[in-house]
Design an enzyme around this catalytic site. Structure first.
Site, short mmCIF file in Angstrom:
data_model
loop_
_atom_site.label_atom_id
_atom_site.label_comp_id
_atom_site.label_asym_id
_atom_site.label_seq_id
_atom_site.Cartn_x
_atom_site.Cartn_y
_atom_site.Cartn_z
N MET A 5 0.72 -1.16 -0.08
CA MET A 5 -0.22 -0.01 -0.02
C MET A 5 0.87 1.28 -0.16
SD MET A 5 -2.89 1.31 -0.06
CE MET A 5 -3.11 3.03 -0.19
N GLU A 33 4.55 0.92 -5.74
CA GLU A 33 4.06 1.80 -4.61
C GLU A 33 4.83 3.15 -4.59
OE1 GLU A 33 1.49 0.17 -3.57
OE2 GLU A 33 2.08 -1.55 -3.85
ZN ZN Z 1 -1.29 0.18 -7.04
#
Ligand code: ZN
Length: 879
Positions: free
Chosen positions: A276, A311
């Protein structure tokens, strides 16, 4: 005091893209105090908000709030009485009293990270606290307008026990930290960039780390730090190298620099997805960040490099410019996948990377596009947004971005990107804004291109060629079609870039390669000055996510396989040859006839095996059969038993004819165990060597079982260990199978969760008579845990990919999966919904299997308390 989830479960609500409205209020600042105590955490959230200009003065403020216990609510510092707010529906906290134009709303809530098994919001993973807020997890931490178009500046104070949580992290810059007495301490973080709530993150725990720095091209010195459990700190170097490579690449390729003084990454064991991109504080699944030679395979290394890049690239494509609403998810995901693919191609090999990406697209996305779950890359509706983090939004989304680059050229694409950032930096926008930037920067019309965003399904491009020797003219008639998908019975023509080469007898292109723009249902393209009748090389580099139909002989394919200057299409021609033969053998198997392997294929494979100056990875992929899912997608009715039998037959026959060549290639590509190398040559050698071993093992001869066992017992490279042990896991030689699996467990997997997952997967994927009872036993294994997503995927997800045994004709595999889904759904709906999607393609199987799966889907839907996530996939699959 009231719990926001007091209202009983309601019928799941579907949200529609067409219903988008700006919110009535904007939140400009968020000031959080998070007090972590073992067993209970208190969160005080202060929102500085203002009414949107044009919104009704009477508009109430409706905050998202899920699984939080509201202790108090204050408006401009004054505590509201409980009649001033209420929970009109599940997961909504509404302020009923009048609100001034600008105000500060403060809530105090209690949450229980220790009990959060959904892994959304603030939760505990092993001994650390961490967060996952995308898509809608922030509301599980504190009440908020939890939607991506509400962008605010965040300040966070975290308080926790000093001993168990010495490290306290959040987004942005550390502004102060200190001790509070009684064994507690605090840290305050401030993020200067306004951001949507889904990019918020907090981490607290006892972590080790490695540090480095990167100096941006304008001279900003960035402190880089990657954290993990202390025991894993020796597995972080590759991620750090990948991060620095990504930072440099984005400056060079797109002129994009990092914008904060700190970049932190944390590795956590329990994570629903890969990773994330939280601003300045990425949180990663350990599987996507940890790597060292003794534990990681070559594909692990590649994945870590790709996900770290992904990311990092989000910092611009996602964070600086974000999505207006979740329907636009591909705006950031398709674009960022495209960027990480381009990066990986530059770091390794463009041709190899392209083949790998297309293999994934065909195995994962094409079947989805041909199922009741088919959706455009920009979906029109959803019940649970987490269900739309799909191969369609991500991988097909990346193909769509790639088509802009094919149409506009690399330079034109860069101009479009520059304009996109110039126009939209710091804002939340739509896919249309991106398309407009591409069009405007290049002065072209991309109106029709929108259909890639509105229509689902994989188009087919059909080609008819004709050549006139007198006129030296070659004509190509291209026509396109796309079958129906849910809610879309008919389709409008797409704007499709088709890269074409015309090859002469000497193997060279007769005329310069062209990108044809197919925009009509059918169009004729003329090539002049073509001196001889060419062999067409269509859709070079896989220039569009489509299926191609073009009648040609096996000999022509073999010619392309040997001669096409486009390495992707050389591979593609071989895949087409394999596919033909396997599908013909499927038919033979079904009709009870003898299966056969055409000599052209053997000859072509032999030529490939004997090539000397070829990239070894390309050689390996050229000899690898298409995946079962890819082949299944080409069958009218998928017949798992016939398909598996046909593939085995092709492998075995090939091995019989080319045994000497496979043996030689196996031996000549051995590498010394020291020093470990993972450069392109070493990776390629391991790849071709293990492909050869796979063929030789198809012969089921003791000699090769022995060879494989030696590799399984003695290798030092994880790639070789996994390859050999997996082959033996599917072997009918019980003794060898047992020895290899035990060895792998005792010597490598025990005590290492990521390697344990590999050990689970090879057993769950194996084609042995005991497959189903084996996976049943794995669930009872002391190292297994239903709460850990990686382990669930490695046993349950992997078994759902076991073509033969998951699809056992008696339905036992289906029943087993449903039972597991129901177990998991109570804890982690995101995870269970993923597993339900294994049933989505059920209409592609025979009537009997369809009926069996349908019954399981109905059993799921009939279960009371089924999550909306699982409900959405199950109910949509049945449509
Ligand atoms: Zn992504």
């Amino acid at each position: 005091m009231a719990a926001s989830s007091a209202v009983a479960t309601e019928q799941p609500v579907e949200k529609f893209r067409k219903d988008y409205k700006e919110p009535d209020y904007w939140v400009r600042n968020v000031d959080l105090l998070i007090q972590i105590h073992d067993g209970q955490t208190t969160v005080r959230g202060k929102l500085s908000a203002e009414r949107r200009k044009g919104a009704q003065e009477s508009a109430t403020l409706r905050l998202d709030a899920e699984d939080v216990e509201v202790v108090s609510v204050l408006l401009n510092g004054k505590e509201l009485s409980s009649s001033d707010y209420h929970f009109p529906e599940k997961d909504v906290l509404e302020i009923k009293c009048g609100l001034p134009d600008k105000f500060e709303l403060e809530t105090v809530v209690k949450i229980k990270p220790e009990d959060n098994t959904q892994l959304s919001g603030l939760y505990k993973s092993s001994s650390m606290y961490c967060t996952q807020c995308e898509a809608e997890g922030f509301r599980r931490i504190t009440p908020m307008l939890d939607r991506p178009d509400v962008m605010a500046k965040y300040k966070v104070r975290i308080e926790a026990d000093q001993k168990s949580c010495p490290v306290l992290l959040s987004n942005g810059n550390l502004v102060s930290k200190g001790e509070m007495g009684e064994g507690r301490h605090f840290a305050e973080w401030e993020d200067p960039f306004p951001k949507p709530s889904y990019l918020f993150a907090v981490v607290a725990g006892d972590l080790g780390s490695i540090k480095d720095t990167f100096t941006t091209r304008s001279g900003r010195k960035v402190a880089l730090e990657i954290f993990s459990e202390h025991a894993n700190v020796d597995q972080l170097d590759w991620a750090m190298q990948s991060l620095k490579d990504s930072m440099k690449w984005d400056e060079e390729r797109f002129g994009l620099e990092y914008d904060l003084d700190i970049y932190n990454i944390v590795a956590v064991n329990d994570f629903n997805m890969g990773a994330m991109e939280n601003k300045g504080l990425n949180v990663f699944n350990t599987a996507c960040v940890l790597a060292k030679p003794s534990t990681a395979t070559d594909s692990d290394y590649e994945r870590v490099q790709g996900v770290i890049a992904h990311e990092y690239f989000h910092n611009w494509t996602g964070n600086r410019v974000t999505c207006r609403d979740w329907f636009q998810l591909t705006l950031k995901e398709g674009l960022t996948v495209f960027r990480d693919q381009q990066f990986s191609a530059d770091m390794t090999s463009e041709a190899v990377k392209r083949i790998e990406d297309v293999r994934i697209l065909r195995a994962a996305q094409f079947p989805q596009d041909d199922s009741p779950m088919a959706h455009p890359i920009r979906p029109e509706s959803y019940i649970a947004m987490d269900n739309f983090y799909t191969a369609t939004v991500y991988n097909k989304g990346a193909e769509v971005i790639g088509m802009y680059q094919t149409l506009l050229g690399k330079e034109g694409f860069r101009k479009g990107m520059d304009l996109y950032f110039k126009r939209h930096d710091g804002t939340a926008v739509t896919c249309d804004d991106f398309r407009a930037a591409m069009a405007d920067a290049n002065g072209v019309d991309l109106e029709q291109f929108e259909r890639w965003y509105t229509q689902a399904g994989t188009p087919t491009v059909e080609a008819k060629a004709s050549y006139s020797a007198d006129k030296q003219r070659f004509e190509l008639v291209l026509s396109q079609s796309c079958g129906p998908s849910p809610g879309q019975p008919t389709k409008q023509p797409y704007h499709i870039p088709v890269r074409v080469g015309l090859i002469g007898k000497d193997g060279k292109d007769l005329v310069p390669e062209r990108v044809l723009e197919l925009k009509e249902a059918s169009q004729t393209f003329v090539f002049e000055g073509v001196k001889e009748e060419p062999v067409v090389s269509l859709l070079r580099g896989f220039s569009a996510p489509v299926n191609v139909k073009l009648p040609r002989s096996d000999e022509e394919l073999a010619f392309l396989m040997a001669n096409d200057q486009d390495s992707f299409n050389r591979w593609e021609a071989g895949q087409e040859l394999f596919t033909r033969s396997i599908l013909a053998n499927v038919k033979a198997f079904q009709d009870g006839k003898d299966m056969e392997l055409p000599q052209v294929i053997v000859d072509a494979a032999k030529r490939t095996l004997l090539l000397e100056d070829i990239d070894k990875s390309l050689q390996a992929y050229a000899l690898t059969l298409p995946s079962l899912l890819t082949l299944g997608a080409k069958m009218d009715v998928i017949d798992p038993d016939a398909l598996v039998a046909a593939c085995k037959f092709v492998k075995e026959s090939m091995a019989k004819k080319l045994r000497a060549e496979f043996e030689t290639a196996y031996k000549s590509n051995q590498l010394p165990s020291e020093p470990f190398r993972n450069d392109a040559d070493a990776v390629g050698r391991r790849r071709i060597k293990n492909v050869c071993l796979d063929y030789l093992m198809a012969l089921k001869e003791d000699k090769y079982t022995k060879l494989c066992l030696d590799q399984a017992l003695q290798s030092t490279a994880m790639t070789d260990l996994v390859a050999a042990t997996s082959l033996l896991a599917g072997s009918s030689d019980e003794a060898a199978r047992k020895q290899a699996l035990e060895n792998f467990y005792e010597k490598h997997a025990k005590g290492n969760d990521l390697i344990l997952c590999k050990w689970f997967t090879m057993q769950a994927m194996a084609d042995v008579t005991t497959s189903l009872s084996d996976v049943g036993a794995l669930l009872q294994h002391p190292d297994f845990s239903l709460k850990n997503p990686n382990k669930c995927r490695s046993v349950i997800g992997a078994f759902a990919g076991n073509m033969k045994h998951f699809h056992a004709a008696d339905g036992s595999g289906y029943r087993w999966l449903t039972d597991r889904i129901l177990d998991i759904d109570k804890m982690n709906p995101q995870m269970s919904a993923r597993l339900v999607s294994s049933f989505s393609t059920f209409r592609r199987y025979d009537q009997k299997r369809q009926a069996l799966i349908k019954a399981e889907l109905e059993r799921l839907i009939a279960t009371s308390g089924l999550s909306r996530d699982a409900y959405e996939i199950a109910s949509k699959s049945l449509k």
